[in-house]
Design an enzyme around this catalytic site. Structure first.
Site, mmCIF file in Angstrom:
data_model
loop_
_atom_site.group_PDB
_atom_site.id
_atom_site.type_symbol
_atom_site.label_atom_id
_atom_site.label_comp_id
_atom_site.label_asym_id
_atom_site.label_seq_id
_atom_site.Cartn_x
_atom_site.Cartn_y
_atom_site.Cartn_z
ATOM 1 N N TYR A 1 18.391 -5.180 37.759
ATOM 2 C CA TYR A 1 19.837 -5.122 37.458
ATOM 3 C C TYR A 1 20.421 -6.530 37.413
ATOM 4 O O TYR A 1 21.019 -7.003 38.382
ATOM 5 C CB TYR A 1 20.560 -4.296 38.529
ATOM 6 C CG TYR A 1 20.095 -2.866 38.597
ATOM 7 C CD1 TYR A 1 20.106 -2.058 37.457
ATOM 8 C CD2 TYR A 1 19.632 -2.316 39.784
ATOM 9 C CE1 TYR A 1 19.663 -0.752 37.502
ATOM 10 C CE2 TYR A 1 19.191 -0.996 39.839
ATOM 11 C CZ TYR A 1 19.210 -0.232 38.689
ATOM 12 O OH TYR A 1 18.765 1.058 38.733
ATOM 13 N N TRP B 1 27.525 -5.153 38.550
ATOM 14 C CA TRP B 1 27.864 -3.730 38.501
ATOM 15 C C TRP B 1 29.124 -3.472 39.320
ATOM 16 O O TRP B 1 29.321 -4.081 40.377
ATOM 17 C CB TRP B 1 26.711 -2.890 39.057
ATOM 18 C CG TRP B 1 25.892 -2.221 38.001
ATOM 19 C CD1 TRP B 1 25.981 -0.934 37.586
ATOM 20 C CD2 TRP B 1 24.846 -2.802 37.218
ATOM 21 N NE1 TRP B 1 25.073 -0.677 36.586
ATOM 22 C CE2 TRP B 1 24.363 -1.810 36.334
ATOM 23 C CE3 TRP B 1 24.277 -4.082 37.138
ATOM 24 C CZ2 TRP B 1 23.331 -2.042 35.416
ATOM 25 C CZ3 TRP B 1 23.257 -4.315 36.232
ATOM 26 C CH2 TRP B 1 22.804 -3.295 35.385
ATOM 27 N N ASN B 2 29.902 -2.531 38.846
ATOM 28 C CA ASN B 2 31.241 -2.297 39.375
ATOM 29 C C ASN B 2 31.258 -1.867 40.849
ATOM 30 O O ASN B 2 31.759 -2.582 41.725
ATOM 31 C CB ASN B 2 31.896 -1.253 38.462
ATOM 32 C CG ASN B 2 33.340 -1.015 38.760
ATOM 33 O OD1 ASN B 2 33.753 -1.051 39.893
ATOM 34 N ND2 ASN B 2 34.140 -0.755 37.723
ATOM 35 N N ASP C 1 28.818 -1.466 42.938
ATOM 36 C CA ASP C 1 27.964 -2.326 43.773
ATOM 37 C C ASP C 1 28.762 -3.508 44.296
ATOM 38 O O ASP C 1 28.708 -3.846 45.485
ATOM 39 C CB ASP C 1 26.789 -2.882 42.954
ATOM 40 C CG ASP C 1 25.844 -1.812 42.463
ATOM 41 O OD1 ASP C 1 26.273 -0.977 41.654
ATOM 42 O OD2 ASP C 1 24.664 -1.800 42.883
ATOM 43 N N GLN D 1 32.893 3.170 36.562
ATOM 44 C CA GLN D 1 32.127 3.608 37.743
ATOM 45 C C GLN D 1 33.110 3.903 38.878
ATOM 46 O O GLN D 1 34.293 3.566 38.787
ATOM 47 C CB GLN D 1 31.151 2.496 38.160
ATOM 48 C CG GLN D 1 29.700 2.838 37.861
ATOM 49 C CD GLN D 1 28.720 1.886 38.488
ATOM 50 O OE1 GLN D 1 29.054 0.775 38.883
ATOM 51 N NE2 GLN D 1 27.462 2.303 38.576
ATOM 52 N N ASP E 1 23.396 8.831 38.671
ATOM 53 C CA ASP E 1 23.060 9.082 37.266
ATOM 54 C C ASP E 1 22.298 10.361 36.947
ATOM 55 O O ASP E 1 22.673 11.114 36.063
ATOM 56 C CB ASP E 1 22.250 7.901 36.730
ATOM 57 C CG ASP E 1 22.833 6.569 37.175
ATOM 58 O OD1 ASP E 1 24.028 6.505 37.497
ATOM 59 O OD2 ASP E 1 22.078 5.587 37.202
ATOM 60 N N TYR F 1 15.161 8.863 42.548
ATOM 61 C CA TYR F 1 16.508 8.319 42.389
ATOM 62 C C TYR F 1 17.597 9.196 43.021
ATOM 63 O O TYR F 1 17.651 9.322 44.235
ATOM 64 C CB TYR F 1 16.742 8.062 40.893
ATOM 65 C CG TYR F 1 17.395 6.720 40.653
ATOM 66 C CD1 TYR F 1 16.992 5.610 41.356
ATOM 67 C CD2 TYR F 1 18.420 6.560 39.727
ATOM 68 C CE1 TYR F 1 17.592 4.383 41.154
ATOM 69 C CE2 TYR F 1 19.016 5.324 39.508
ATOM 70 C CZ TYR F 1 18.608 4.245 40.227
ATOM 71 O OH TYR F 1 19.208 3.041 40.024
ATOM 72 N N TRP F 2 18.465 9.817 42.225
ATOM 73 C CA TRP F 2 19.587 10.562 42.808
ATOM 74 C C TRP F 2 19.263 12.028 42.994
ATOM 75 O O TRP F 2 20.163 12.850 43.142
ATOM 76 C CB TRP F 2 20.836 10.380 41.942
ATOM 77 C CG TRP F 2 21.367 8.977 42.030
ATOM 78 C CD1 TRP F 2 21.127 7.950 41.162
ATOM 79 C CD2 TRP F 2 22.192 8.425 43.071
ATOM 80 N NE1 TRP F 2 21.751 6.794 41.591
ATOM 81 C CE2 TRP F 2 22.412 7.057 42.754
ATOM 82 C CE3 TRP F 2 22.764 8.950 44.248
ATOM 83 C CZ2 TRP F 2 23.192 6.219 43.566
ATOM 84 C CZ3 TRP F 2 23.537 8.113 45.043
ATOM 85 C CH2 TRP F 2 23.733 6.771 44.701
ATOM 86 N N GLU G 1 16.453 -0.214 47.678
ATOM 87 C CA GLU G 1 17.562 0.397 46.934
ATOM 88 C C GLU G 1 17.952 1.728 47.582
ATOM 89 O O GLU G 1 19.122 2.053 47.722
ATOM 90 C CB GLU G 1 17.136 0.599 45.472
ATOM 91 C CG GLU G 1 18.225 1.096 44.550
ATOM 92 C CD GLU G 1 17.751 1.168 43.096
ATOM 93 O OE1 GLU G 1 16.543 0.952 42.836
ATOM 94 O OE2 GLU G 1 18.597 1.448 42.224
HETATM 95 C C1 9WN Z 1 23.162 2.427 35.373
HETATM 96 C C2 9WN Z 1 23.212 -0.779 39.989
HETATM 97 C C3 9WN Z 1 23.347 0.647 39.473
HETATM 98 C C4 9WN Z 1 24.166 1.521 40.427
HETATM 99 C C5 9WN Z 1 24.069 3.007 40.076
HETATM 100 C C6 9WN Z 1 22.606 3.381 39.945
HETATM 101 C C7 9WN Z 1 21.928 2.502 38.896
HETATM 102 C C8 9WN Z 1 22.171 2.000 36.473
HETATM 103 C C9 9WN Z 1 20.759 2.212 35.978
HETATM 104 O O1 9WN Z 1 22.031 1.148 39.273
HETATM 105 O O2 9WN Z 1 22.495 2.769 37.643
HETATM 106 O O3 9WN Z 1 24.456 2.098 35.764
HETATM 107 O O4 9WN Z 1 20.401 1.537 34.993
HETATM 108 O O5 9WN Z 1 20.000 3.007 36.545
HETATM 109 O O6 9WN Z 1 22.464 4.716 39.649
HETATM 110 O O7 9WN Z 1 24.685 3.777 41.073
HETATM 111 O O8 9WN Z 1 25.495 1.133 40.396
HETATM 112 O O9 9WN Z 1 22.731 -0.765 41.307
#
Ligand code: 9WN
Length: 420
Positions: free
Chosen positions: A28, A32-33, A35, A100, A163, A349-350, A393
């Protein structure tokens, strides 16, 4: 008790890219918002200037209509898909086109109160960020609740921050997996594909993105074209908690008229959220606006409203008892999907794993609703998981294994914040 505070701070320093913090290196590589809002609350514990800065850099990405996007692409990177070329938003600073969960105002209040207590408050910075937050809250209500129901809707699963949650399975099944944009996943080159959303999820994520890009990212057009429209309780509860914090800030900043405006919005959301309680499930449910049905999948979102509501004792006890039932046999809590349900996957993941930031919200919600003992257990589980496995994570709730990206910013921020 919390012995790795220096390590947590070192992770935030390592993920600093110039006043903003990436969630983790490579996987990443942008801001990110939500985060960043959690990270700002972590910084608030030891570096007020840096905490303000995190929110300021996020607000640089704010659109003129008030939306704060879910990703701000301050600098280019080719290690993430989809990048700015796919989003096609034409914003001056490249950003994604969706949003977000609005944790921002919660972070701002935390920074403000800590700064007041330590004599380091900066009025101008506070006011500028307050105005950005207010604009964003107004956007939520106009763009994502045009009918004034009190619940705000998500048009894309990425907006939930959760997600590939089972909560979206029924609604996403109606969305085609075909895309105009070629799907060139980078995530599965960084982490084990079995810990990530599936290819068909990505097909749908990008299908929706293409649809909204074709709307020129106009909120009214998107609302009409949306093939995914969920009035989400997790986002609405965060909006209400953040709305309470915004109301507090409006009052201390002498913005009486705005405080009244915010109070009205908050009250409407409060009533709407309360109405989403389902006693036969002992949790709250989101609403699929296109199907006109409750979202009954058993996920953590069902308990996030505790963060923003003062429930009567019987309701709070029922929610806490249901949460405890999910925790049975888990090595690390809180599972993001009910462990006995067919959609539970311990590492994907989720769809089951425990996340420090979700625990953080649940801990506050349990405290607020008279379950301090349970909150303390959840806090301890979070801290132990991190101390055993590192700043992962997220965590496999059955084995405790740290999963996904490592050296993760919001896990570090949660560790710092939960020390308090
Ligand atoms: C898409 C950054 C982000 C978190 C989200 C998490 C994941 C992104 C991805 O990572 O999402 O936004 O590409 O998987 O689901 O909660 O903000 O950590």
């Amino acid at each position: 008790m919390t012995k790795y505070i220096d390590e947590a701070k070192a992770i935030l320093a390592a993920n600093d890219r110039g006043g903003y913090t990436v969630p983790t290196d490579r996987l990443y590589p942008f801001q990110w918002n939500w985060d960043s809002a959690f990270v700002a609350m972590g910084f608030a514990a030891y570096d007020i200037d840096r905490a303000y800065r995190e929110l300021e850099r996020l607000a640089e990405g704010q659109w003129t209509d008030g939306m704060i996007p879910h990703i701000v692409f301050h600098q280019p990177s080719d290690s993430y898909f989809p990048g700015p070329d796919v989003w096609r938003t034409n914003h001056v600073i490249p950003t994604s086109g969706i949003t977000q969960p609005p944790v921002f105002a919660m972070a701002l209040r935390k920074i403000y109160e800590t700064a007041v207590a330590t004599g380091s408050v900066e009025n101008k910075r506070t006011l500028t960020l307050y105005e950005a937050a207010l604009k964003w809250h107004r956007w939520w209500y106009s763009a994502r609740d045009p009918e004034g129901t009190g619940l705000v809707a998500l048009l894309h699963p990425w907006e939930s921050g959760s997600d590939n949650s089972p909560a979206w399975d029924v609604a996403l099944a109606r969305v085609a997996t075909t895309t105009e944009t070629p799907v060139v996943r980078k995530d599965i080159g960084h982490v084990n594909p079995q810990m990530r959303p599936r290819d068909e999820d990505y097909g749908r994520f990008i299908h929706l993105l293409d649809t909204y890009a074709a709307c020129g990212w106009d909120p009214v057009e998107q609302w009409q074209q949306a093939e995914f429209k969920i009035a989400d309780i997790q986002t609405s509860a965060i909006l209400l908690k953040a709305g309470e914090d915004l109301h507090y800030l409006a009052a201390v900043l002498g913005r009486a008229g705005e405080a009244d405006e915010i109070a009205v919005l908050n009250e409407r959301t409060r009533q709407a959220l309360k109405a989403q309680w389902r006693s036969h499930l002992s949790r709250f449910v989101s609403r699929d606006l296109l199907a006109g049905e409750d979202v009954v999948a058993a996920t953590q979102a069902g308990f996030i409203p505790l963060l923003a509501l003062d429930l009567d004792e019987a309701t709070a006890d029922a929610a806490a008892a249901e949460m405890r039932r999910w925790c049975k046999g888990m090595k690390v809590v809180f599972p993001t999907t009910e462990p006995l349900s067919a959609s539970f996957e311990a590492k994907r993941y989720w769809r089951g794993p425990a996340w420090a930031i979700i625990n953080w919200l649940l801990i506050e919600g349990l405290h607020r609703n008279g379950h301090a003992g349970f909150a303390a257990e959840l806090r301890q589980s979070t801290i132990s998981a991190i101390e055993t496995e590192g700043f992962a994570e997220y965590f496999d709730p059955k084995t405790g294994e740290g999963c996904g990206g490592l050296g993760f910013s919001w896990t570090a921020a949660a560790y710092i914040a939960l020390e308090k």
